[in-house]
Design a protein around this motif. Structure first.
Motif, PDB file in Angstrom:
ATOM      1  N   LYS A   1      49.582  -5.387  -5.308  1.00  0.00           N
ATOM      2  CA  LYS A   1      49.684  -4.097  -4.618  1.00  0.00           C
ATOM      3  C   LYS A   1      51.062  -3.474  -4.848  1.00  0.00           C
ATOM      4  O   LYS A   1      51.179  -2.267  -5.071  1.00  0.00           O
ATOM      5  N   ALA A   2      52.103  -4.323  -4.781  1.00  0.00           N
ATOM      6  CA  ALA A   2      53.467  -3.811  -4.938  1.00  0.00           C
ATOM      7  C   ALA A   2      53.654  -3.177  -6.320  1.00  0.00           C
ATOM      8  O   ALA A   2      54.301  -2.130  -6.458  1.00  0.00           O
ATOM      9  N   LEU A   3      53.060  -3.808  -7.315  1.00  0.00           N
ATOM     10  CA  LEU A   3      53.173  -3.280  -8.671  1.00  0.00           C
ATOM     11  C   LEU A   3      52.481  -1.914  -8.773  1.00  0.00           C
ATOM     12  O   LEU A   3      53.029  -0.955  -9.322  1.00  0.00           O
ATOM     13  N   VAL A   4      51.274  -1.821  -8.204  1.00  0.00           N
ATOM     14  CA  VAL A   4      50.548  -0.540  -8.246  1.00  0.00           C
ATOM     15  C   VAL A   4      51.318   0.520  -7.447  1.00  0.00           C
ATOM     16  O   VAL A   4      51.398   1.683  -7.848  1.00  0.00           O
ATOM     17  N   LYS A   5      51.923   0.080  -6.321  1.00  0.00           N
ATOM     18  CA  LYS A   5      52.701   1.044  -5.516  1.00  0.00           C
ATOM     19  C   LYS A   5      53.859   1.615  -6.328  1.00  0.00           C
ATOM     20  O   LYS A   5      54.188   2.793  -6.222  1.00  0.00           O
ATOM     21  N   GLN A   6      54.477   0.752  -7.140  1.00  0.00           N
ATOM     22  CA  GLN A   6      55.573   1.212  -7.983  1.00  0.00           C
ATOM     23  C   GLN A   6      55.068   2.302  -8.946  1.00  0.00           C
ATOM     24  O   GLN A   6      55.704   3.352  -9.108  1.00  0.00           O
ATOM     25  N   TRP A   7      53.907   2.062  -9.571  1.00  0.00           N
ATOM     26  CA  TRP A   7      53.337   3.083 -10.472  1.00  0.00           C
ATOM     27  C   TRP A   7      52.952   4.337  -9.705  1.00  0.00           C
ATOM     28  O   TRP A   7      53.100   5.447 -10.199  1.00  0.00           O
ATOM     29  N   MET A   8      52.433   4.136  -8.482  1.00  0.00           N
ATOM     30  CA  MET A   8      52.059   5.296  -7.671  1.00  0.00           C
ATOM     31  C   MET A   8      53.275   6.158  -7.403  1.00  0.00           C
ATOM     32  O   MET A   8      53.219   7.383  -7.508  1.00  0.00           O
ATOM     33  N   SER A   9      54.384   5.508  -7.055  1.00  0.00           N
ATOM     34  CA  SER A   9      55.541   6.325  -6.696  1.00  0.00           C
ATOM     35  C   SER A   9      56.145   6.962  -7.934  1.00  0.00           C
ATOM     36  O   SER A   9      56.592   8.104  -7.894  1.00  0.00           O
ATOM     37  N   GLU A  10      56.090   6.278  -9.079  1.00  0.00           N
ATOM     38  CA  GLU A  10      56.532   6.905 -10.329  1.00  0.00           C
ATOM     39  C   GLU A  10      55.671   8.125 -10.669  1.00  0.00           C
ATOM     40  O   GLU A  10      56.134   9.065 -11.317  1.00  0.00           O
ATOM     41  N   ALA A  11      54.412   8.083 -10.232  1.00  0.00           N
ATOM     42  CA  ALA A  11      53.510   9.223 -10.498  1.00  0.00           C
ATOM     43  C   ALA A  11      53.655  10.309  -9.432  1.00  0.00           C
ATOM     44  O   ALA A  11      52.908  11.285  -9.427  1.00  0.00           O
ATOM     45  N   GLY A  12      54.604  10.107  -8.512  1.00  0.00           N
ATOM     46  CA  GLY A  12      54.880  11.140  -7.516  1.00  0.00           C
ATOM     47  C   GLY A  12      53.969  11.099  -6.297  1.00  0.00           C
ATOM     48  O   GLY A  12      53.915  12.059  -5.531  1.00  0.00           O
ATOM     49  N   LEU A  13      53.232  10.002  -6.118  1.00  0.00           N
ATOM     50  CA  LEU A  13      52.344   9.917  -4.963  1.00  0.00           C
ATOM     51  C   LEU A  13      53.119   9.489  -3.722  1.00  0.00           C
ATOM     52  O   LEU A  13      54.088   8.730  -3.814  1.00  0.00           O
ATOM     53  N   THR A  14      52.683   9.966  -2.579  1.00  0.00           N
ATOM     54  CA  THR A  14      53.258   9.548  -1.306  1.00  0.00           C
ATOM     55  C   THR A  14      52.472   8.347  -0.814  1.00  0.00           C
ATOM     56  O   THR A  14      51.253   8.421  -0.645  1.00  0.00           O
TER      57      THR A  14
END
Ligand SMILES: [Zn+2]
Length: 430
Positions: A58-71
């Motif tokens: 989950k932490a890894l996906v969260k990192q990609w999410m935040s790089e993609a500008g997601l809140t």
């Protein structure tokens, strides 16, 4: 040889499928990165729900999410939501995603492919400067497989409030660790878990991409398909009881043998599903014979019948037929029969409105469309009890899943992401 899912995926990739902002190479490298978390010696994945491996994924996906500008927000069940604000943020949002936990020594596509497909849609929109009308959330549901506590779909049930607190709190794993303790191990709490229910007025639709885990698409030679409905399981626990006795000294005429009854029952119910519908199924995969001795006539046989269909009425009709069959056979052999329903989840037929729109989307992309039922449960089944859902299946090689051999080609995965993106932009985002 060093583990390299990325190389394996890229080997057969047709790079002309990378267009419109969707990038097969990025998808492959992300599937690869997740595959290394909880990698088993057999090349499988081991990320049980509420484990440190699931948390790490989950932490890894969260990192990609935040790089993609997601809140990013996370609820008390550990469900992760990465939100892209729409042009009309007041409108209920579109949710899309799946899970990142796995069964013991499972595969690398069941779950992560759904999450990463939903995220790939955001990447494509970012690249093209596209902002959807409705807000869009990529979701990771916790503990879909339920391998640790024999009780899955946990995150989606928490989000929709489909949780029986007493049952949930009574769960223990094989090391006697309670569900509440397991939550604590990953920084969650019972209080948070039981308060994770979301206001579903905030959500207009949920769409999930998942591997088929069957052979239909392969037989049809199609990369992807449209799920027509998700079967809800009903489990019947049946006990035949007779008289145990010596296999040598009890004449055949004087026996009350529950295993003979169970044998006839198991073979008879094989023919019942087709009497109610074309999509119904019934299976006995677990049978417990007591005392289970080579020279002992059984005294008692417990078995579980797993009964499914995508329509509730025909599914329940089949439960009725199976029960009648058990009664009839018990009578025939002079044994007693007790039947008890131990699990009952309502199936979710997917509204024709959405399967039609998906068919249009396939056809607009020049792809053949095919509808097929999902026999397995998914987070979309739980969410679908409350809000409209739709679901896409990706072809599975040899229909295999839940093992390290689980495989879907990158071409099939990427074609499905194109369908998902186009479907949301054209139909679901309105
Ligand atoms: Zn799954």
């Amino acid at each position: 040889m060093e583990w390299n899912l990325y190389a394996q995926l890229m080997e057969e990739y047709d790079s002309s499928l990378t267009y419109d902002g969707i990038d097969g190479e990025r998808l492959a490298s992300r599937l690869h990165a997740i595959s290394k978390i909880g990698l088993t010696p057999d090349g499988g994945s081991q990320r049980p729900g509420f484990s440190k491996e699931e948390k790490q994924a989950k932490a890894l996906v969260k990192q990609w999410m935040s790089e993609a500008g997601l809140t990013i927000t996370e609820d008390g069940a550990g469900n992760v939501f990465g939100r892209l604000e729409g042009k009309q943020p007041g409108l209920p949002a579109v949710l899309s995603g799946s899970h990142v936990d796995s069964v013991p020594n499972g595969g690398h596509f069941d779950g992560p492919l759904g999450v990463l497909s939903s995220l790939e849609v955001v990447e494509a929109w970012n690249e093209r400067g596209y902002q959807p009308e409705r807000s869009y959330e990529v979701v990771i549901f916790s503990d879909e497989e339920g391998a640790r506590f024999n009780n899955g779909l946990t995150g989606s049930r928490a989000m929709t409030g489909e949780v029986d607190r007493e049952i949930q709190e009574g769960l223990v794993d094989q090391n006697d660790v309670s569900f509440g303790e397991a939550l604590k191990e990953v920084g969650l709490s019972s209080e948070g878990f039981f308060n994770a229910k979301r206001n579903l007025d905030e959500v207009s639709h949920f769409v999930e991409v998942h591997i088929e885990q069957g052979r239909i698409l392969e037989q049809k030679n199609l990369p992807a398909g449209i799920v027509s409905g998700i079967a809800g399981p009903s489990w019947l626990e049946i006990t035949f009881e007779g008289t145990a006795g010596h296999a040598g000294n009890t004449p055949m005429t004087e026996r009350r043998d529950p295993l003979v009854a169970a044998g006839e029952f198991v073979s008879n119910i094989h023919y019942l599903p087709k009497e109610v519908s074309r999509t119904a199924v019934a299976t006995v995969g677990k049978l417990n014979v007591q005392p289970n001795g080579a020279n002992v006539i059984a005294g008692k046989v417990h078995l579980i019948v797993d009964i499914r269909d995508i329509y509730e009425d025909t599914r329940d009709q089949l439960v009725e037929l199976v029960t009648q069959q058990a009664d009839r056979i018990a009578d025939k052999y002079g044994v007693t029969m007790e039947g008890k329903q131990i699990l009952k989840v309502a199936p979710v037929p997917i509204a024709p409105k959405y399967t039609d729109l998906l068919q249009h989307t396939f056809n607009n992309l020049g792809m053949d469309s095919h509808l097929l039922p999902s026999g397995a449960g998914h987070d979309a089944l739980i969410v679908g009890h409350q809000i409209p859902v739709s679901m896409l299946f990706v072809r599975s090689k040899d229909g295999i899943s839940h093992t390290p051999e689980e495989w879907s080609s990158l071409n099939d995965c990427v074609q499905t992401v194109h369908v998902l993106k186009r479907y949301i932009e054209t139909h679901i985002n309105q």
